[in-house]
Structure formats: C-alpha cells, structure tokens
Design an enzyme around this catalytic site. Structure first.
Site, mmCIF file in Angstrom:
data_model
loop_
_atom_site.group_PDB
_atom_site.id
_atom_site.type_symbol
_atom_site.label_atom_id
_atom_site.label_comp_id
_atom_site.label_asym_id
_atom_site.label_seq_id
_atom_site.Cartn_x
_atom_site.Cartn_y
_atom_site.Cartn_z
ATOM 1 N N LYS A 53 0.824 -1.206 0.000
ATOM 2 C CA LYS A 53 0.000 0.000 0.000
ATOM 3 C C LYS A 53 0.859 1.257 0.000
ATOM 4 O O LYS A 53 0.339 2.353 -0.195
ATOM 5 C CB LYS A 53 -0.990 0.003 1.162
ATOM 6 C CG LYS A 53 -0.396 0.066 2.546
ATOM 7 C CD LYS A 53 -1.527 0.067 3.594
ATOM 8 C CE LYS A 53 -0.971 0.053 5.007
ATOM 9 N NZ LYS A 53 -2.039 0.035 6.019
ATOM 10 N N PHE A 132 23.167 -4.522 23.458
ATOM 11 C CA PHE A 132 21.729 -4.289 23.364
ATOM 12 C C PHE A 132 21.031 -4.966 24.540
ATOM 13 O O PHE A 132 21.606 -5.823 25.202
ATOM 14 C CB PHE A 132 21.193 -4.841 22.029
ATOM 15 C CG PHE A 132 20.453 -3.813 21.223
ATOM 16 C CD1 PHE A 132 21.109 -2.732 20.678
ATOM 17 C CD2 PHE A 132 19.071 -3.927 21.013
ATOM 18 C CE1 PHE A 132 20.416 -1.781 19.949
ATOM 19 C CE2 PHE A 132 18.385 -2.985 20.270
ATOM 20 C CZ PHE A 132 19.047 -1.907 19.742
ATOM 21 N N GLN A 245 4.418 -5.382 22.929
ATOM 22 C CA GLN A 245 5.611 -4.799 23.548
ATOM 23 C C GLN A 245 5.514 -3.285 23.686
ATOM 24 O O GLN A 245 5.258 -2.582 22.712
ATOM 25 C CB GLN A 245 6.838 -5.139 22.705
ATOM 26 C CG GLN A 245 8.128 -4.573 23.295
ATOM 27 C CD GLN A 245 9.354 -5.196 22.672
ATOM 28 O OE1 GLN A 245 9.768 -4.830 21.589
ATOM 29 N NE2 GLN A 245 9.917 -6.173 23.361
ATOM 30 N N HIS A 247 7.852 -0.228 24.379
ATOM 31 C CA HIS A 247 9.272 0.118 24.362
ATOM 32 C C HIS A 247 9.523 1.127 25.485
ATOM 33 O O HIS A 247 8.755 2.060 25.650
ATOM 34 C CB HIS A 247 9.631 0.726 23.003
ATOM 35 C CG HIS A 247 11.102 0.813 22.750
ATOM 36 N ND1 HIS A 247 11.911 1.716 23.406
ATOM 37 C CD2 HIS A 247 11.911 0.097 21.926
ATOM 38 C CE1 HIS A 247 13.157 1.548 22.980
ATOM 39 N NE2 HIS A 247 13.192 0.583 22.091
ATOM 40 N N LEU A 257 10.133 6.737 18.628
ATOM 41 C CA LEU A 257 11.103 5.818 19.214
ATOM 42 C C LEU A 257 12.456 6.483 19.449
ATOM 43 O O LEU A 257 13.000 7.146 18.574
ATOM 44 C CB LEU A 257 11.277 4.631 18.254
ATOM 45 C CG LEU A 257 12.291 3.565 18.647
ATOM 46 C CD1 LEU A 257 11.858 2.864 19.921
ATOM 47 C CD2 LEU A 257 12.444 2.553 17.519
ATOM 48 N N GLU A 260 16.921 1.768 21.588
ATOM 49 C CA GLU A 260 17.585 1.073 22.686
ATOM 50 C C GLU A 260 19.107 1.170 22.567
ATOM 51 O O GLU A 260 19.832 1.021 23.549
ATOM 52 C CB GLU A 260 17.149 -0.400 22.639
ATOM 53 C CG GLU A 260 17.610 -1.230 23.794
ATOM 54 C CD GLU A 260 16.854 -2.561 23.828
ATOM 55 O OE1 GLU A 260 15.624 -2.541 23.983
ATOM 56 O OE2 GLU A 260 17.504 -3.608 23.695
ATOM 57 N N ARG A 291 12.993 -5.426 27.529
ATOM 58 C CA ARG A 291 12.117 -4.262 27.404
ATOM 59 C C ARG A 291 10.912 -4.298 28.339
ATOM 60 O O ARG A 291 10.522 -3.267 28.885
ATOM 61 C CB ARG A 291 11.644 -4.147 25.947
ATOM 62 C CG ARG A 291 12.760 -3.717 25.040
ATOM 63 C CD ARG A 291 12.343 -3.680 23.598
ATOM 64 N NE ARG A 291 13.449 -3.162 22.790
ATOM 65 C CZ ARG A 291 13.440 -3.107 21.460
ATOM 66 N NH1 ARG A 291 12.391 -3.532 20.784
ATOM 67 N NH2 ARG A 291 14.472 -2.624 20.811
ATOM 68 N N HIS A 355 4.998 -0.494 20.878
ATOM 69 C CA HIS A 355 6.074 -0.520 19.895
ATOM 70 C C HIS A 355 5.983 -1.688 18.921
ATOM 71 O O HIS A 355 6.309 -1.553 17.747
ATOM 72 C CB HIS A 355 7.401 -0.579 20.650
ATOM 73 C CG HIS A 355 8.609 -0.624 19.775
ATOM 74 N ND1 HIS A 355 8.858 0.317 18.816
ATOM 75 C CD2 HIS A 355 9.641 -1.515 19.711
ATOM 76 C CE1 HIS A 355 10.006 0.025 18.197
ATOM 77 N NE2 HIS A 355 10.483 -1.088 18.703
ATOM 78 N N ARG A 390 10.006 -9.622 22.942
ATOM 79 C CA ARG A 390 11.073 -9.683 21.946
ATOM 80 C C ARG A 390 12.296 -8.908 22.426
ATOM 81 O O ARG A 390 12.167 -7.832 22.987
ATOM 82 C CB ARG A 390 10.593 -9.078 20.629
ATOM 83 C CG ARG A 390 11.684 -8.940 19.592
ATOM 84 C CD ARG A 390 11.169 -8.388 18.297
ATOM 85 N NE ARG A 390 10.725 -7.012 18.354
ATOM 86 C CZ ARG A 390 11.530 -5.935 18.328
ATOM 87 N NH1 ARG A 390 12.841 -6.086 18.293
ATOM 88 N NH2 ARG A 390 11.028 -4.724 18.349
ATOM 89 N N LEU A 391 13.466 -9.461 22.189
ATOM 90 C CA LEU A 391 14.694 -8.723 22.463
ATOM 91 C C LEU A 391 14.926 -7.701 21.355
ATOM 92 O O LEU A 391 14.637 -7.968 20.181
ATOM 93 C CB LEU A 391 15.899 -9.659 22.505
ATOM 94 C CG LEU A 391 15.988 -10.654 23.657
ATOM 95 C CD1 LEU A 391 17.384 -11.275 23.674
ATOM 96 C CD2 LEU A 391 15.694 -10.001 24.990
ATOM 97 N N ASN A 394 16.227 -8.311 17.532
ATOM 98 C CA ASN A 394 15.831 -9.631 17.037
ATOM 99 C C ASN A 394 14.731 -9.533 15.983
ATOM 100 O O ASN A 394 14.453 -10.513 15.302
ATOM 101 C CB ASN A 394 15.341 -10.518 18.183
ATOM 102 C CG ASN A 394 16.436 -11.445 18.710
ATOM 103 O OD1 ASN A 394 17.550 -11.469 18.170
ATOM 104 N ND2 ASN A 394 16.131 -12.192 19.746
ATOM 105 N N SER A 395 14.098 -8.371 15.865
ATOM 106 C CA SER A 395 12.979 -8.303 14.916
ATOM 107 C C SER A 395 13.482 -8.240 13.479
ATOM 108 O O SER A 395 12.934 -8.894 12.594
ATOM 109 C CB SER A 395 12.091 -7.098 15.204
ATOM 110 O OG SER A 395 12.831 -5.904 15.119
ATOM 111 N N LEU A 396 14.553 -7.476 13.233
ATOM 112 C CA LEU A 396 15.106 -7.440 11.887
ATOM 113 C C LEU A 396 15.567 -8.841 11.500
ATOM 114 O O LEU A 396 15.369 -9.299 10.375
ATOM 115 C CB LEU A 396 16.270 -6.441 11.796
ATOM 116 C CG LEU A 396 15.919 -4.965 12.016
ATOM 117 C CD1 LEU A 396 17.141 -4.079 11.793
ATOM 118 C CD2 LEU A 396 14.795 -4.526 11.098
#
Lengths: 580, 335
Positions: A53, A132, A245, A247, A257, A260, A291, A355, A390-391, A394-396
C-alpha cells in the site's frame, strides 16, 4: 530487465481486464520480510509480484534504529543468543524456531553485507557490534542508528536488480479463498480506484504490525494490521496476540522511538530524584534488562511519583558529542525537532510506548500458516521466536530468516499447485468484493468518521490493554471494541473520488484494526498469569503449570472467535526464574 | 493556538472537484503543471506543531477528501515532501511556527512533478532516475566465502551520508537543472550513484563513472545548492555529485563539455590569475566542435549588442607567477 518497479501505476499492463493471472507467489507488503521473501522465491524459480500500500522504501522496517543480532564474534555462540532470546521471551518462545533463527543468523548477516549493507566495522575491518538489551554479549550489528533504513534500501536495491514486479500503492482488501486454499488477493489500485483480482498459487503476508491499534504508538500511521486481519478472516489462527511490547524509551508527546542503542551505548535512565532507578529493578543488566522489565520499572517509578510529567529521563550527556553525533544522529535530530532538546546538553523525557507485537498469524518455521497457500513472516507472523517479549535487534533478524525460509518454501509449494481457480470463480469473487467495498462509499454521510473511531480505539487499548492489565479493565476493553465494531458498520466515506481515495482505505484499515484489537483483548483475558509483556495485576505471577502454552484465536462465522491452545516447544532450556 | 493553512487542491478531470479559489498558472519552467485551487483551513494545534499535524487535522476533522501521503511522521519514511511556501519541505519536520508568513502557511504539490491529487505528486520521475544509475552493488569478485568483505570503517562511514537519504524527493522537486531538463539524473539518484561507486566492494566503478559522465549526468548540475538546502537529512547531494566528478576525471573521463568547462576555468586562472570569459565558452564546447561553435554565435552576438561581451584582450593580474606556484603546490592535472 524491466523498469516495472519505477512505475507507479500498472493499469496499462492489464488491458482493461480486472483479473490478472500468472503469479506463482504474491507477497503482501514490501518491508524487510516481504522483500526478502520475494527475492528468495524468485531465486528459486517462482514468478513473484510484491504488492504494497506504500512504496517499498516507505515501509515501517525503515524505522528500526538499533541493529540486528547474530552470534558471530569470538566468545559468543548461537546457543547463547538462543538462550538470551528464550529468557527474554519469558519462556514462551518455541525453542526449535529460536534455534533456527539464532543458528542461521550469522549467514544472513553475511549475506546482507554481501548485498551491500554498510555495517559498522571494527578496527580490523570485520563487522563490529554494540551492546543491546537482554543480550549477554555484544552481538548487535548496526549502521549508525538507521539500521532498518540501511537494510530496507539495500533489499530494495536488490529487488530492483532482480526485476521482481512491484505493485506500489495497491491496497489489499481481501484474500481470494477457494475451497479453503488461498489463491490470490483482491486489491485496490489507489492511483485509479480500480479493484483488481491478482491470482496466485500462494500469498505471502508480510505486512508488518498493528501499532496504530494503540494510541500513542511508535509505529507509522500505516501499521494497521492489514495482513494479520486478512489472514485471520481467511481462517488462519492468530497466536500470542496478548503479547504487546511497550518500548521503554519513546519520546514525550509524539511517542516516537528513541532507540535502545542509546542505552546500548551507555545511556542512563533517571527518575525525578536523579537516581538510576534500574539498579533497583535489574541489578546486573540495569538499563539493558529486557524491554518488558524496563517498561514496568518506569511505570512503577512514575506511579510512585518519581516521574516528571508522566515521563522518566533518558540521559546521554556523559556519552559525549562524538558518540551521540556519530552513532545516534537520528534520535539526536528527532529530540531537537520535536522537543527542541539537544541531548548533548540535556536529558530527554521518555515513557513506555506501544512498539511491537510478538503475536501474529501462526506459522511454522518455514512461514507456512495452517491455511494452504497462505504464508506469513515478519511482525505480522508468530513463529513464535519472541514469545512473551522480543529482544531488541531480534525483529530485523526475524524478518530476514523467516522471510528467506518462507520464500523458498513458497516457491517449492507452488510447484505442487497445478492450476489456478477459473476466470469465472475469480470474477465472481471480485464482483462480491466490489459490492462490499462500494458499500462503504454508498453509506449515508451522516455516519461515524473513521478518525473518531480510530482515536477512541487507540486510547482504549493504551489505557486498558497496556503495560499493566486486569480482568475488569480487559472486560471494559472488550465491550468497548465490540461497541466500536457495531459503530464501524456506519462509518461513511465522505470522499466520493476514485483516485487516491484515502478516506476509503482508512475506513478499510479500521476494520482490520478492530479485528486485531479484539483478538488481542481476548487473548489477554484468557491468559490468567503474568508472563513477558502480559502483566496482570490480578494474576501477578508466572504460572508454568497452567500457562506454558500459546493462545490461538480463530475466526468463526456468526459467532464469537474460538480460543485454542498449542503447547510451547521446549528443546534444551527448561523454564527458569527470570532475573536481570 | 489557531493556525491558518492554505492548501493547493487538485483532482483530475472527471473526479469530484475540490472547493476553493482558482489559482494562477505557474510561471515557466513549471508552466506544464495544471493550475490548482486553494482552500483555506483553520486548525487548532499546539505551538510546536508541524505542518503535517495541520494537514492530518484537516483530513481527519474537516475534509476527509484531502489527499496527503504520510506514514512515519518523523522524517524516516520520506513520504511527505511537498511545497511549503514555494519550496520543497518534508512537512512532518516543518514547524508551523517557522513557516507561517503573513498569518498563513501555503502547502501544495510541487509543480516540478506530475500531480496525482491534492498534495500527492507522482514520484515516477524520481524512481526512474533512481533506477537509471544502477542502484545496487555489483560485487567485487571473489565474494569472500562465509565471511564479510574486510573494509575500513571509514570507507563505510563515507557512505552513510547518502544512506541517510529517505527518497523524499525534495531535492529533485526544487532542482533547477531538472526543471529545465527532465532527463537530468537529478540530485538523489546521483548521490545514490556515488554511494555505490565509492563502495570498495563494488566492481563496476569505471563503467559507472563512464555512464554518469554522459550528458544529463554529473556535469549537468548547475551548483544552485537547492538540493543541499532542501534535503531534510543532510545528504547534501551536490557534495556527492562533486565527489563523483572528481572520481570521473581522475579515471580519465574527460572528453565531455563538463570537464572542458572546468579545465578552462582552471587553466585561465592558472595562466592569468583570473577568468577569461571570452575563451570559456569555445573551450567548453571543444575548440574543434565547429557546429556547436556556430550554434553559440547568436548568443555571442546578443551579448555584444547588450554591451556584455568581455574585453577582447585578456590581461593577466600582476605577479601571476604566484598563482602558478599555488597550482604547482596543489599538484594534480594543472601543476
């Protein structure tokens, strides 16, 4: 090589037909997970189109600041990374999936480097790291504080190189389901208002999170849970939806944001007395506890009257201008832009803010949902590698590992699908969808506005389904959302144009958001314990005996959604008490 | 507090037309852009609010049909570049307070780009230019097996300025060269070109420099500095273009008007301490490029008639040998 990706509209390719055939895989969403999946599916021989989109580089992956985790360095190992992740998840993550993510992380990082990501280097010219939250080793690879953007652009560049077709500014309205199998997407071409059927042997949902269900949120306005709701409506169960989560460091007011990585580089969190309060809550890791832990600590400080105007302070002054300007330039600029605060001179007021969602469409470790032909990866999916929390960074990693694995798996699956549904079936489905969407346009303009309902929803979720929750608040939230769902049926689209009609897409998005909100609240009500991001004041303890399991919500026609459970997969790390 | 926002509205023919006052057509070189109607909105927002906040407030509570691209609201996604008081700005970081002039701020789609609707322009020219510079790494071989390329951090840091680019297009929207030559590769694409050319892991440096040295490439930039001024992320595209020019010349891509023009400047200053305007044009065109020389005659004649022709005899400044010494000390092509 075509210039297809450079084009903003593709109506000329269709020859006036409203049904397009010929894709093996359609990827919904062009962030990191979507582009990675598309690349991998194309590499494995599938014909692929990406539908988004927004233009790919506008995707919210670009907002990820801090970095991406992998255990590459000496003294680190994927097992330590896995244990950190599992501990961070409060033992709700499926350990087999975590093992896959952490053991494959190093090669994915190297591949990104080969694609051209300009990762920070150590003095020997090899990749360098930063610390981190929740991580026992410094294993976060980064590009300043624009890591997500650097990755997003590199993948976009690779997508251009691959020649994969991108439908930019196409808004998905439903998945084409035939006999319980997913065989395409109906989408609105925003440039001309046409509703179009794109048939495919598999659909890969990579549409990101649902941050806007909350107000405020660090997420972009486009993060409205579209793909989660589309999959859910198509019969796919959603999992771990209660795990939302917050943040610890989002900017006062705007809620943007503050990475971190600031704390990774050594920033302090201070209360109104100037104390580094995290020393009380997490004596070892302090500001770099996970977090959920830091967010709760801030909440308690503020509740105890040691906040400043509903915030605590993020103090970077001792890092010096060099570190701030070289390694954290973006957040330095944001604090200047939005609060007129120069973090070299002054601490920045921050508060916990919504977040990320750990939950999403339930998938296996090859991104397959239980619905044949339907895949999902990234924030919209739940493998589950993040469990209850989630740490950071780790999301990427999640987007790349499971985008890649899913892309390959989808390319292999489509070989087993010998035919697509008939033109007649496609046209019939499309006609019904056209009628439904036109329904929004035709409603009396005296109805509710999407903007008002959106704000009510977001405020309700932040108040009742935030850092701390309890039965009565959650019941109120559920009643509130059910009421909003009723009122949603009167939402009118006051814009009667066909071209770039955002009033229409916002109204459709609100429907997705309400589905996401309902499943989130139902899951939070169901889980009668505190684990990870779910902190119930009425069930303050973690309860492994009863709740070491995932909660799934499945849509049912004509009745309330169904709740079911799946046990957590434990491989070699039995649950332990969590201390930082 | 109350803010006044004047919004340029446009809907293509056949669509419901927005209300407002019909605006005048744009002056050249934007005369191809369709005229818009201008609608005035009042919004109540805090003192530090951004222009985008005002547009969102209008869209949410006053007129749902106002089309605005935006997503992140914090200068990351690059969606919301448009004209604010006649210059390209990212509206999410443009404060109302700083852009309110005579009690109002005027916002519209830039007339330098095709328009879709209201504040939404068609970014196709921008993406095509991006594509035209081969914006991906062509890996230097052999690719290290199972490990990263070893490169100094400084080489990566050198590229971060361009990697900060969010493709908002503000640079192209206000680029004076693009305004008169739609084929000019443009600031953002050339900055991207530098990012891959200067990447020590890229194998195509020479081919890239060849391509970028052609007409509509690096030498078509006129140094107007609009891109540097309008860029919300400090990418400074012009600086990247200048670096590309130096790389191209060093690699021997000198057979073009751009290099000859720059050389004519340098030689004139070296030899006489100042610019010989009379020889600048012929030297830039190429002394033996007779057709081009003939084409420039009418311009020369007009200059003569207006009394603007430089002196026919060019004098060196006193002590010009000191200038020559400077050139010697600097080294390079003109020592």
């Amino acid at each position: 090589m075509s210039e297809g990706n450079a084009k903003s509209t593709d109506s000329d390719d269709r020859n006036g037909k409203s049904v397009i055939v010929d894709y093996d895989v359609i990827v919904l969403g062009a962030g990191l997970a979507g582009m990675r999946a598309a690349l991998e599916a194309a590499r494995n021989g599938a014909s692929v189109a990406v539908l988004s989109k927004v233009h790919p580089v506008r995707s919210h992956s670009g907002a990820a600041q801090g970095g991406i985790n992998a255990a590459i360095g000496e003294g680190d190992s994927w097992e330590i990374h896995a244990l950190d992740t599992i501990k961070g998840s409060d033992y709700l993550a499926d350990q087999d999936a975590v093992e896959i993510m952490c053991s494959e992380a190093p090669s994915d990082i190297i591949e990104l480097e080969h694609m051209g990501v300009i990762f920070y280097r150590a003095p020997d010219g090899k990749l360098g790291t930063r610390a981190f939250g929740g991580a026992s080793k410094a294993r976060t690879y980064f590009v300043g504080d624009i890591t997500g953007q650097a990755l997003l652009y590199t993948l976009y560049d690779q997508l251009l190189k691959s020649g994969v077709k991108v439908y930019e500014e196409w808004f998905a309205t439903s998945l084409f389901m035939v006999g319980g199998e997913c065989r395409g997407v109906v989408a609105l071409d925003m440039m001309n208002g046409d509703l179009v059927m794109l048939r495919a042997k598999a659909v890969f949902v990579a549409s990101g999170g649902m941050g806007r269900v909350y107000e405020p949120s660090t997420n972009a306005l486009i993060c409205t849970g579209d793909g989660i709701a589309l999959a859910y409506r198509a019969g796919a169960p959603v999992m771990d939806m209660e795990m939302v989560q917050y943040h610890p460091t989002t900017l006062k007011g705007s809620g943007f944001l503050m990475t971190e990585a600031a704390r990774g580089e050594g920033a302090y969190l201070l209360n109104s007395l100037g104390e580094r309060f995290m020393e009380k809550y997490a004596p070892n890791m302090k500001e770099l506890a996970s977090r959920d832990v830091v967010s709760r600590a801030e909440w308690q400080e503020i509740a105890a009257g040691r906040g400043i105007d509903g915030c605590v302070l993020l103090d970077l002054r001792h890092l010096g201008p060099d570190v701030i300007l070289k390694k954290l330039p973006q957040i330095h600029e944001m604090a200047l832009d939005f609060l007129s605060i120069d973090m070299i001179e002054q601490p920045v007021p921050v508060r916990p803010g919504m977040h990320y969602i750990m939950g999403g469409v339930k998938t296996d470790s090859d991104a397959r949902s239980p619905v044949p032909g339907l895949y999902a990866a990234g924030e919209c999916a739940c493998v589950s590698v993040h469990g209850g929390n989630r740490l950071g960074a780790n999301s990427l990693l999640d987007t790349l590992v499971f985008g890649r694995r899913g892309g390959r798996s989808a390319a292999s699956y489509v070989k087993s699908v010998t035919s697509l549904p008939s033109d007649a079936a496609g046209e019939q489905f499309l006609a019904a969808e056209q009628k439904r969407v036109q329904g929004f346009m035709d409603r009396p303009t005296t109805g509710e506005t999407h903007a008002k309902l959106r704000l009510e929803l977001g405020t309700l979720m932040d108040e009742k389904v935030g850092v701390y929750r309890d039965e009565s608040g959650l019941q109120q939230a559920l009643a509130g959302v059910r009421d909003l769902q009723k009122r949603y049926d009167t939402v009118a689209v006051r814009d009667k144009g066909r071209i770039y009609n955002q009033a229409l897409t916002f109204a459709l998005e609100l429907g997705y958001m309400l589905d996401c909100a309902e499943t989130t609240i139902m899951s939070a009500l169901e889980r009668k314990e505190s684990r990870g991001a779910q902190s119930r004041t009425d069930y303050a303890q973690r309860d492994d005996a009863n709740w070491l399991k995932h909660i799934l919500v499945t849509k049912r026609d004509g009745q309330a959604p169904a709740i079911s459970y799946v046990p957590v997969t434990i491989t070699k790390w039995p649950p332990q008490e969590r201390k930082y | 507090m109350e803010w006044t926002v004047v919004v340029g509205r446009y809907s293509p023919p056949g669509e419901p037309q927005p209300k407002g006052e019909r605006g005048a057509p744009f002056a050249a070189p934007y005369e191809k852009a369709p005229p818009k109607t201008y609608q005035t909105f009042k919004v109540d927002l805090p003192e530090h609010a951004m222009v985008l906040d005002a547009l969102i407030a209008v869209r949410e509570y006053q007129d749902e049909s106002l089309a605005v691209r935006c997503a992140c609201r914090s200068a990351i996604c690059g969606s919301c570049a448009m004209w604010v008081n006649g210059h390209a700005r990212l509206v999410c970081t443009s404060k109302l307070r700083e852009h309110t002039v005579d009690g109002k701020v005027t916002v519209e789609a830039p007339p330098s780009m095709p328009i879709v609707r209201d504040l939404v322009c068609d970014m196709t020219p921008f993406w095509k230019k991006n594509y035209s510079v081969t914006p991906w790494l062509e890996n230097k071989q052999p690719i290290p097996q199972g490990e990263e390329y070893r490169v100094p951090n400084a080489a990566m840091e050198e590229l971060i300025q361009e990697v900060s680019c969010i493709s908002c297009g503000a640079c192209l929207m206000d680029c004076e060269s693009f305004a008169v030559n739609a084929d000019f590769m443009g600031p953002a694409a050339l900055a991207k070109a530098y990012r891959y050319t200067a990447d020590p892991r890229d194998a195509q440096t020479t081919d890239r420099l060849d391509t970028y040295s052609k007409p509509s490439g690096v030498w078509d930039c006129t140094h107007c500095y609009e891109c540097v001024q309008q860029c919300p992320k400090g990418v400074a595209p012009l600086e990247q273009i200048l670096k590309l020019r130096k790389m191209a010349v060093d690699a021997g891509f000198t057979h073009n008007a751009g290099t000859r023009h720059a050389d004519a400047f340098a030689e004139s200053v070296r030899d006489s301490g100042r610019l010989n305007e009379l020889t600048l044009m012929p030297k830039s065109l190429g002394l033996f490029n007779i057709p081009a020389q003939l084409q420039s005659l009418p311009a020369a004649f007009n200059l003569l008639r207006a009394g603007k022709l430089p002196p026919l005899i060019h004098h060196a400044i006193p002590h010009v040998e000191r200038i020559k010494n400077i050139f010697k000390k600097i080294g390079g092509r003109f020592k």
